[in-house]
Write an enzyme that holds these catalytic residues in place. Structure first.
Site, PDB file in Angstrom:
ATOM      1  CG  HIS A 113      -1.929   1.129   1.434  1.00  0.00           C
ATOM      2  ND1 HIS A 113      -2.432   1.931   0.762  1.00  0.00           N
ATOM      3  CD2 HIS A 113      -2.300   1.937   3.086  1.00  0.00           C
ATOM      4  CE1 HIS A 113      -3.406   3.008   0.823  1.00  0.00           C
ATOM      5  NE2 HIS A 113      -3.250   2.084   2.302  1.00  0.00           N
ATOM      6  CD  GLU A 236     -32.898  -9.959   2.691  1.00  0.00           C
ATOM      7  OE1 GLU A 236     -32.807  -9.842   1.174  1.00  0.00           O
ATOM      8  OE2 GLU A 236     -33.860 -10.080   2.652  1.00  0.00           O
ATOM      9  CB  SER A 257     -39.568  -8.269  -6.523  1.00  0.00           C
ATOM     10  OG  SER A 257     -39.012  -7.468  -6.119  1.00  0.00           O
TER      11      SER A 257
HETATM   12  P1  NAD Z   1      -1.496  -6.730   9.724  1.00  0.00           P
HETATM   13  O1  NAD Z   1      -1.692  -5.894  11.047  1.00  0.00           O
HETATM   14  O2  NAD Z   1      -1.573  -7.988   9.446  1.00  0.00           O
HETATM   15  O3  NAD Z   1       0.791  -7.121  10.670  1.00  0.00           O
HETATM   16  C1  NAD Z   1       1.414  -6.616  10.999  1.00  0.00           C
HETATM   17  C2  NAD Z   1       2.388  -7.486  11.010  1.00  0.00           C
HETATM   18  O4  NAD Z   1       3.421  -6.362  11.537  1.00  0.00           O
HETATM   19  C3  NAD Z   1       2.258  -8.188  12.443  1.00  0.00           C
HETATM   20  O5  NAD Z   1       2.777  -9.701  12.417  1.00  0.00           O
HETATM   21  C4  NAD Z   1       3.665  -7.726  13.265  1.00  0.00           C
HETATM   22  O6  NAD Z   1       3.317  -8.514  14.117  1.00  0.00           O
HETATM   23  C5  NAD Z   1       4.251  -6.778  13.062  1.00  0.00           C
HETATM   24  N1  NAD Z   1       4.394  -5.831  13.298  1.00  0.00           N
HETATM   25  C6  NAD Z   1       4.131  -4.912  14.416  1.00  0.00           C
HETATM   26  N2  NAD Z   1       5.455  -3.994  14.054  1.00  0.00           N
HETATM   27  C7  NAD Z   1       6.271  -4.494  14.130  1.00  0.00           C
HETATM   28  C8  NAD Z   1       7.518  -3.997  14.049  1.00  0.00           C
HETATM   29  N3  NAD Z   1       7.841  -3.028  14.873  1.00  0.00           N
HETATM   30  N4  NAD Z   1       8.565  -5.008  13.192  1.00  0.00           N
HETATM   31  C9  NAD Z   1       8.333  -5.528  13.089  1.00  0.00           C
HETATM   32  N5  NAD Z   1       6.741  -6.412  12.527  1.00  0.00           N
HETATM   33  C10 NAD Z   1       5.670  -5.348  13.086  1.00  0.00           C
HETATM   34  O7  NAD Z   1      -1.389  -6.036   8.577  1.00  0.00           O
HETATM   35  P2  NAD Z   1      -1.247  -5.853   7.532  1.00  0.00           P
HETATM   36  O8  NAD Z   1      -3.016  -5.564   7.556  1.00  0.00           O
HETATM   37  O9  NAD Z   1      -1.096  -7.322   7.074  1.00  0.00           O
HETATM   38  O10 NAD Z   1      -1.002  -5.267   6.335  1.00  0.00           O
HETATM   39  C11 NAD Z   1       0.649  -4.881   5.694  1.00  0.00           C
HETATM   40  C12 NAD Z   1       0.139  -3.907   4.773  1.00  0.00           C
HETATM   41  O11 NAD Z   1      -0.527  -4.953   3.699  1.00  0.00           O
HETATM   42  C13 NAD Z   1      -0.212  -2.324   5.074  1.00  0.00           C
HETATM   43  O12 NAD Z   1       0.938  -1.626   4.575  1.00  0.00           O
HETATM   44  C14 NAD Z   1      -1.545  -2.171   4.702  1.00  0.00           C
HETATM   45  O13 NAD Z   1      -2.070  -1.340   3.872  1.00  0.00           O
HETATM   46  C15 NAD Z   1      -1.051  -3.679   3.256  1.00  0.00           C
HETATM   47  N6  NAD Z   1      -2.252  -4.911   2.583  1.00  0.00           N
HETATM   48  C16 NAD Z   1      -3.147  -5.235   4.002  1.00  0.00           C
HETATM   49  C17 NAD Z   1      -4.462  -5.805   3.449  1.00  0.00           C
HETATM   50  C18 NAD Z   1      -5.266  -6.385   4.191  1.00  0.00           C
HETATM   51  O14 NAD Z   1      -6.114  -7.402   3.665  1.00  0.00           O
HETATM   52  N7  NAD Z   1      -5.399  -6.800   5.603  1.00  0.00           N
HETATM   53  C19 NAD Z   1      -4.173  -5.841   2.068  1.00  0.00           C
HETATM   54  C20 NAD Z   1      -4.036  -5.014   1.470  1.00  0.00           C
HETATM   55  C21 NAD Z   1      -2.649  -4.110   1.795  1.00  0.00           C
END
Ligand code: NAD
Ligand code: MG
Length: 336
Positions: A113, A236, A257
């Site tokens: 992202h 729904e 409908s």
């Molecule tokens: P998440 O909250 O599920 O996971 C975050 C991970 O980061 C966890 O394993 C946590 O332990 C780790 N973490 C937290 N602080 C940390 C630190 N200081 N050092 C190292 N690791 C640390 O996050 P996510 O939802 O997977 O999001 C990650 C990225 O992916 C973001 O940029 C998000 O916008 C993007 N994204 C997420 C989704 C989604 O479905 N969740 C979809 C598309 C893009």
């Protein structure tokens, strides 16, 4: 309506796994996206290491899968490609403390992202190319679809838009996590970041939950049973959205409908009217100026109290209690 209908979709034959197989990849974070990327890359024969703090509870999960786990700093130091999959609100800190000191010229920095890059919270050094691979679905779906031989569509972008080699690597990465089985779409950091935030605020999350909640409250305040209100305004929803997903609005309308369809055309636009469109424009303007990003990051930096209060209040809304009770009696609606 302006816009273009010409777009290019990359599939498996358009991407070559050799580019990403030739690199060592560090996945920083092992949450929703992190676990899916790490496991899919490993299964695509890419050399992967996971970066997590010594104290992280996710370490054991990654190790149980046979993945090599290091600290974020160590993982960055041994990798050529560093994928940042920590929450957006902590990414700039993880970047400056653990990643930046261990990046070398020629390394690649990757995100799912564009938030921190587009709004200038992470400024990569010269000699480090940045690209984005954003699956258009939750991490658990990215893993599940992959193990079933399918994939979740992905967006790819390169921060330096004129960087053909980086695009090849981004396509290769997207293929290795299964995205090219479904289709990979090229975008820019600006477009991905701004449309993603707008979608989740105005339509998918914010708009939808407020619409459901106001509908529920209106019925209940008029003396109708909360169970009826729940079925009508929330339950729904999925059935309607499934039809829209399969065939668009017209396909959904061909299944409801004539009465529902007439109400849809005549009442919907009166409710979600020009005033809502104007407010949507305001939401988008705030996103584009970086105001939303700054609000969210300062909320996090000041301890996240407002966020926690809102989360707790939302959990105890009457509709949520009715829902918990109803779903406990509907075995088909249990979460997987
Ligand atoms: P998440 O909250 O599920 O996971 C975050 C991970 O980061 C966890 O394993 C946590 O332990 C780790 N973490 C937290 N602080 C940390 C630190 N200081 N050092 C190292 N690791 C640390 O996050 P996510 O939802 O997977 O999001 C990650 C990225 O992916 C973001 O940029 C998000 O916008 C993007 N994204 C997420 C989704 C989604 O479905 N969740 C979809 C598309 C893009
Ligand atoms: Mg999103």
């Amino acid at each position: 309506m302006s816009g273009t209908n010409t777009f290019h979709v990359y599939y498996e034959q358009d991407a070559d796994l050799q580019w990403i197989r030739g690199k060592k990849v560090a996945i920083i974070g092992y949450g929703s996206q992190g676990h899916a990327h790490a496991l899919n890359l490993r299964d695509s024969e890419v050399d992967v290491v996971v970066g997590l703090p010594q104290t992280s509870a996710s370490r054991a999960k990654a190790e149980t899968e046979g993945l090599k786990v290091m600290t974020p700093a160590e993982a960055t130091a041994v990798a050529d490609v560093v994928m940042l999959l920590v929450p957006d609100e902590v990414a700039a800190t993880v970047y400056s403390e653990d990643v930046a000191p261990n990046l070398k010229p020629g390394n690649y920095l990757v995100c799912a992202h564009g938030f921190n890059f587009h709004f200038g919270k992470i400024k990569p050094p010269a000699g480090v190319e940045v690209f984005l691979v954003a699956p258009k679905g939750p991490g658990h779906m990215v893993r599940r679809q992959f193990t079933q031989g399918k994939g979740v569509p992905c967006l790819v972008a390169t921060l330096n838009e004129d960087s053909p080699d980086t695009l090849l690597l981004a396509l290769s990465y997207a293929k290795a996590i299964g995205g090219a089985r479904a289709g990979v779409f090229r975008t820019t950091f600006k477009e991905e970041t701004e449309t993603d935030l707008f979608g989740e605020q105005a339509v998918l999350c914010g708009g939808l939950t407020s619409l459901i909640q106001l509908g529920f409250e209106t019925l209940v305040e008029n003396g109708y049973s909360p169970v009826m209100a729940y079925f009508e305004c929330l339950h729904e929803m999925k059935l309607i959205v499934d039809l829209i997903y399969e065939g668009g609005l017209s396909y959904m309308r061909s299944s409801i409908s004539n009465t529902a369809e007439f109400g849809d055309y005549t009442v919907g636009p009166k409710l979600i009217d020009a005033s809502v469109r104007e407010k949507m424009q305001g939401v988008l303007d705030r996103i584009k100026r970086g105001d939303f990003a700054n609000d969210w990051l300062s909320e996090h930096q000041s301890g996240g109290q407002q966020f926690k209060r809102l989360r707790e209040a939302a959990k105890t809304h009457g509709m949520e209690e009715v829902g918990r009770e109803l779903r406990s009696r509907m075995s088909f609606a249990k979460p997987q």
